[in-house]
Design an enzyme around this catalytic site. Structure first.
Site, mmCIF file in Angstrom:
data_model
loop_
_atom_site.group_PDB
_atom_site.id
_atom_site.type_symbol
_atom_site.label_atom_id
_atom_site.label_comp_id
_atom_site.label_asym_id
_atom_site.label_seq_id
_atom_site.Cartn_x
_atom_site.Cartn_y
_atom_site.Cartn_z
ATOM 1 N N SER A 171 43.731 46.080 39.302
ATOM 2 C CA SER A 171 42.754 46.858 38.474
ATOM 3 C C SER A 171 41.895 45.900 37.560
ATOM 4 O O SER A 171 42.583 44.864 37.158
ATOM 5 C CB SER A 171 43.737 47.782 37.517
ATOM 6 O OG SER A 171 44.425 47.045 36.880
ATOM 7 N N ASP A 172 40.697 46.304 37.477
ATOM 8 C CA ASP A 172 39.979 45.255 36.376
ATOM 9 C C ASP A 172 38.844 46.314 35.837
ATOM 10 O O ASP A 172 38.614 47.646 36.093
ATOM 11 C CB ASP A 172 39.040 44.393 37.134
ATOM 12 C CG ASP A 172 38.369 44.609 38.162
ATOM 13 O OD1 ASP A 172 37.271 45.378 38.005
ATOM 14 O OD2 ASP A 172 38.342 44.051 39.408
ATOM 15 N N LYS A 213 41.990 39.438 33.395
ATOM 16 C CA LYS A 213 40.778 40.461 33.567
ATOM 17 C C LYS A 213 40.447 40.801 32.139
ATOM 18 O O LYS A 213 41.252 41.081 31.305
ATOM 19 C CB LYS A 213 41.163 41.629 34.374
ATOM 20 C CG LYS A 213 41.669 41.322 35.746
ATOM 21 C CD LYS A 213 40.555 40.915 36.671
ATOM 22 C CE LYS A 213 41.047 40.755 38.140
ATOM 23 N NZ LYS A 213 39.931 40.169 38.967
ATOM 24 N N ASP A 259 38.135 37.040 33.484
ATOM 25 C CA ASP A 259 37.243 37.530 34.709
ATOM 26 C C ASP A 259 36.805 38.992 34.242
ATOM 27 O O ASP A 259 37.569 39.803 34.121
ATOM 28 C CB ASP A 259 38.064 37.489 35.894
ATOM 29 C CG ASP A 259 37.497 38.202 37.185
ATOM 30 O OD1 ASP A 259 36.155 38.661 37.073
ATOM 31 O OD2 ASP A 259 37.981 38.368 38.219
ATOM 32 N N ASN A 279 34.373 40.694 36.018
ATOM 33 C CA ASN A 279 34.150 41.617 37.207
ATOM 34 C C ASN A 279 32.821 42.313 37.276
ATOM 35 O O ASN A 279 32.802 43.420 37.255
ATOM 36 C CB ASN A 279 35.152 42.794 37.470
ATOM 37 C CG ASN A 279 36.501 41.807 37.996
ATOM 38 O OD1 ASN A 279 37.387 41.357 37.336
ATOM 39 N ND2 ASN A 279 36.545 41.705 39.498
ATOM 40 N N GLU A 303 34.420 34.333 34.567
ATOM 41 C CA GLU A 303 34.164 34.597 36.039
ATOM 42 C C GLU A 303 33.209 35.927 36.115
ATOM 43 O O GLU A 303 33.702 37.012 35.449
ATOM 44 C CB GLU A 303 35.551 34.918 36.714
ATOM 45 C CG GLU A 303 35.494 35.405 38.439
ATOM 46 C CD GLU A 303 36.756 34.907 38.879
ATOM 47 O OE1 GLU A 303 37.538 34.172 38.491
ATOM 48 O OE2 GLU A 303 36.968 35.893 39.850
ATOM 49 N N GLU A 322 32.427 35.972 44.608
ATOM 50 C CA GLU A 322 33.394 36.930 45.562
ATOM 51 C C GLU A 322 32.538 38.056 46.199
ATOM 52 O O GLU A 322 32.574 38.661 47.012
ATOM 53 C CB GLU A 322 34.673 37.393 44.855
ATOM 54 C CG GLU A 322 34.226 38.563 43.984
ATOM 55 C CD GLU A 322 35.711 39.110 43.213
ATOM 56 O OE1 GLU A 322 36.214 38.065 42.306
ATOM 57 O OE2 GLU A 322 36.066 40.139 43.463
ATOM 58 N N ASP A 338 34.324 33.550 49.036
ATOM 59 C CA ASP A 338 35.238 34.605 49.627
ATOM 60 C C ASP A 338 35.281 34.339 51.457
ATOM 61 O O ASP A 338 33.976 34.108 51.952
ATOM 62 C CB ASP A 338 34.569 35.953 49.177
ATOM 63 C CG ASP A 338 35.635 37.048 49.774
ATOM 64 O OD1 ASP A 338 36.221 37.400 48.924
ATOM 65 O OD2 ASP A 338 35.485 37.448 50.861
ATOM 66 N N HIS A 358 37.707 32.664 45.737
ATOM 67 C CA HIS A 358 38.287 34.106 45.522
ATOM 68 C C HIS A 358 39.335 34.353 46.688
ATOM 69 O O HIS A 358 39.208 33.922 47.784
ATOM 70 C CB HIS A 358 37.195 34.991 45.623
ATOM 71 C CG HIS A 358 37.677 36.421 45.362
ATOM 72 N ND1 HIS A 358 37.410 37.481 46.416
ATOM 73 C CD2 HIS A 358 38.223 37.161 44.566
ATOM 74 C CE1 HIS A 358 37.987 38.394 46.186
ATOM 75 N NE2 HIS A 358 38.473 38.381 45.141
ATOM 76 N N ALA A 359 40.413 35.027 46.107
ATOM 77 C CA ALA A 359 41.627 35.538 47.062
ATOM 78 C C ALA A 359 42.189 36.712 46.553
ATOM 79 O O ALA A 359 41.630 37.298 45.414
ATOM 80 C CB ALA A 359 42.344 34.384 47.288
ATOM 81 N N GLU A 408 42.510 30.621 44.131
ATOM 82 C CA GLU A 408 43.141 31.912 43.390
ATOM 83 C C GLU A 408 44.342 32.381 44.423
ATOM 84 O O GLU A 408 44.283 32.070 45.728
ATOM 85 C CB GLU A 408 42.137 33.167 43.415
ATOM 86 C CG GLU A 408 42.816 34.199 42.979
ATOM 87 C CD GLU A 408 41.843 35.300 42.489
ATOM 88 O OE1 GLU A 408 40.518 35.314 43.305
ATOM 89 O OE2 GLU A 408 41.908 36.023 41.369
#
Lengths: 430, 430
Positions: free
Chosen positions: B22-23, B216, B244, B246, B270, B297, B320, B347-348, B378
């Site tokens: 979740s972000d 996040k 991050d 997002n 990020e 990503e 990515d 990104h992973a 990641e």
């Protein structure tokens, strides 16, 4: 007054057989539409579509089906509802991952958003351009998704633009109804046409009242020089001739190629390189000045247009009616263009794009930029016969649509005949 | 040695139930894969996938089916074939119209391209990173689509990079086999976790040998400050903590928000804004320095990465494995990053992204950048149990894959159990 059902039709026209629409990157397009009809419980319909050139049109149709769950049950009787619907169609977090706001999902959103505006303006009894012109500045601003735009333009800045255009709006509406909006034509210049056809069609275009034509370039430089020379000789120095490379080049190549065409006086170079390449367009523009740079038909959302404007990358912004997420996103783009002082000269052609985009340019004139200076809408004389309210050109100008709605509706018999793959036209070909 | 059949599976994991992943923009992802198996006539298989977070995964599967016509009958026994296949998958002019090179069609191309590399490296009996490391500079360069890149990097420039990395390559391969590649972990920082869980997982991460973790942010500033303070207190000043957002912010908002977190010493911010916003990232980076900026990503192709690098918009490039069109496009991106001197920190997470992307970072070390300085991959401790050759982390580092191929293969029972919508896991939920 809610939407109760969504019909989707994969309709394709076998245009690749005649090389209509051929260019340096798209040698054999079959002009197609992922077509949608919204049915509302008060009996009104909303028609819309996104445009493709063949393969993959089925995927756009499937994406529309996926997004239909956000449409069925929605109310769309006013601009606030249209803003809400647009945001629901572009902001589902799981679906957003597939873009965000680009590619197949965004094309699908465009079809549905445009159909919803068609429905709303039919209900209002107005052609879309007049319906949009009837909205208050606040209503227009509320239709836009402002996320990611505020470093260039805020809602307050947009309100100021719209309020400044309020005086004289009624006169401009009357002027559009009386005189239409200037067009240019790409019909003479498809890459698959021989020189004789180019010259004949270029002369016809001037005789029909066009002040600008466009030639496709980018496959072979000597061919381009010969065709351009012939077209220039045919129309004389007073007619603007734009050239269009359809993304064929890298930056250095674009500069060199266009310099080799400069003696024929190109008005703009369109899509010199990747539509994603903001910095590339900016470099090309700087190096080619005073030759102008245009792009937009493949620019996928408002964030990309914002950057093209911020970077000083374009002289003309070529809005497309169904590449970005329909009317709402195009309202943002019109406002951004006005803010940066860049004329909007929409992309059209394909199937139905002329029918749609003239509404947006006419609204731009009545309510946003309030000028037609250096503004022209592309016109291509293809496939209009399939529409119930087709584009009418008179003396090189788009006639203002008068029928309620967004002029997106195709004739029922066309939808049936060209349905892919099982319509009679495709069965005969197969 | 040609591909005779393509199987496609829509596989989804109901991760939204636990708030893993979740972000601020993606509150309820169901980690999913549009999964493909290529069958070759010599008995080898190639596995690949693209990653999504749920709805729309079926559209990626449908797009893979559409593109399969370019794969069935193809030869993929060497790098030249893989270059040809990649170009066929991205250059069909009609399908290209749906992007170009972005969105659902590009995700589908990624799955197929990655599967083809899995097949080729299985045939070679090597894990992908060693297979890539065994290619000559000329072979690597021939795998790249250089269109639109030459204003930043030419094939000749790329050859020079690869040739400069030839000395010492064997030693670096041995080093990777011996010591692996540094990781950081996002597992402590999902937005749906409470403070206590964040602190506990952050401490565990340090105890496990990680030198960097990620949190996040972006939903609520006071929550972010409290969580960041708690995490910083838990791990001490010597551990890097990235944050991050997002894509949650506009430019000014990103700057203000991150400045309000600066006292907790963020290592990078990020995805502060739209992944399309090259100029926005550049502005944010300039205003936030020395706090670093990372993105990638959701950056959809090499043209966008080129611009992020040209504009000085990022300190770290977050490649990515399956957003761009697979290995071939990522080769271009690794070369661009090296040319501009920007570390690649992939990104992973998701499902299977760790399994894939470590191959690319290890190749980057052996054959392109030849350094691990400030490079980390990641890692998220989710869903590895579904893979036949899952990622192994030891002392905060990725262990080098040893099995032939790209580590993309999911267990047969996982594919069956989580097939959507008819696998037993989803039937039970429904």
């Amino acid at each position: 007054m809610t939407i109760t059902a969504v019909d989707v039709v994969d309709v394709r026209f076998p245009t690749s057989r005649s090389l209509d629409g051929s260019d340096a990157m798209n040698p054999d397009p079959d002009y197609s539409a992922a077509y949608v009809v919204l049915h509302a419980d008060d009996g009104f319909e909303g028609h819309g579509f996104t445009f493709t050139i063949g393969r993959g049109n089925d995927l756009c149709c499937a994406a529309i089906e996926t997004l239909s769950e956000y449409v069925v049950g929605a109310d769309v009787h006013g601009p606030a509802d249209l803003g809400d619907l647009y945001r629901r169609l572009t902001h589902d977090s799981q679906i957003r991952w597939l873009g965000p706001e680009k590619g197949v999902m965004h094309l699908a959103a465009a079809a549905l958003v445009n159909a919803a505006w068609d429905l709303a303006s039919r209900r209002a009894g107005l052609p879309l351009w007049k319906y949009l012109s009837s909205l208050t500045p606040e209503e227009v601003v509320a239709c836009v998704d402002w996320r990611y735009l505020s470093d260039a333009l805020t809602p307050e800045g947009a309100l100021a633009i719209l309020r400044a255009a309020e005086p004289g709006k009624a006169e401009r509406v009357a002027e559009v109804e009386r005189e239409g909006y200037p067009a240019y034509t790409t019909s003479p210049g498809w890459l698959g046409y021989d020189d004789e056809k180019v010259v004949r069609l270029a002369r016809e275009a001037v005789a029909q009242g066009y002040q600008q034509i466009k030639l496709k370039v980018g496959a072979d430089l000597e061919d381009d020089r010969r065709r351009f020379a012939a077209a220039r000789a045919a129309v004389g120095p007073g007619i603007r001739i734009a050239v269009d490379a359809n993304q064929r080049w890298d930056v250095d190549q674009a500069v060199a190629w266009v310099e080799a065409l400069a003696e024929f006086d190109p008005w703009w170079i369109e899509e010199p390189t990747s539509p994603d390449d903001v910095l590339g367009h900016a470099a090309i523009r700087k190096r080619l000045a005073p030759i102008k740079v245009a792009t937009g038909e493949h620019v996928h959302n408002r964030v990309m247009f914002k950057q093209l404007l911020q970077a000083g990358a374009i002289d003309f912004l070529q809005m497309d009616a169904a590449r970005v997420a329909g009317v709402n996103e195009n309202l943002a783009i019109l406002l951004l263009a006005k803010h940066f002082g860049v004329p909007v000269c929409p992309h059209a052609g394909g199937v139905g794009l002329c029918e749609l985009v003239c509404h947006l340019s006419m609204f731009d004139y009545t309510s946003v930029s309030a000028t037609m200076d250096d503004r022209v809408i592309e016109y291509v004389d293809h496939l209009h016969e399939h529409f119930t309210a087709p584009t009418v050109i008179a003396d090189g100008r788009y006639t203002a649509p008068t029928a309620p709605g967004f002029s997106a509706e195709m004739k029922r018999e066309s939808l049936q005949r060209f349905a892919y793959p099982n319509g009679p036209e495709w069965r005969e070909l197969a």
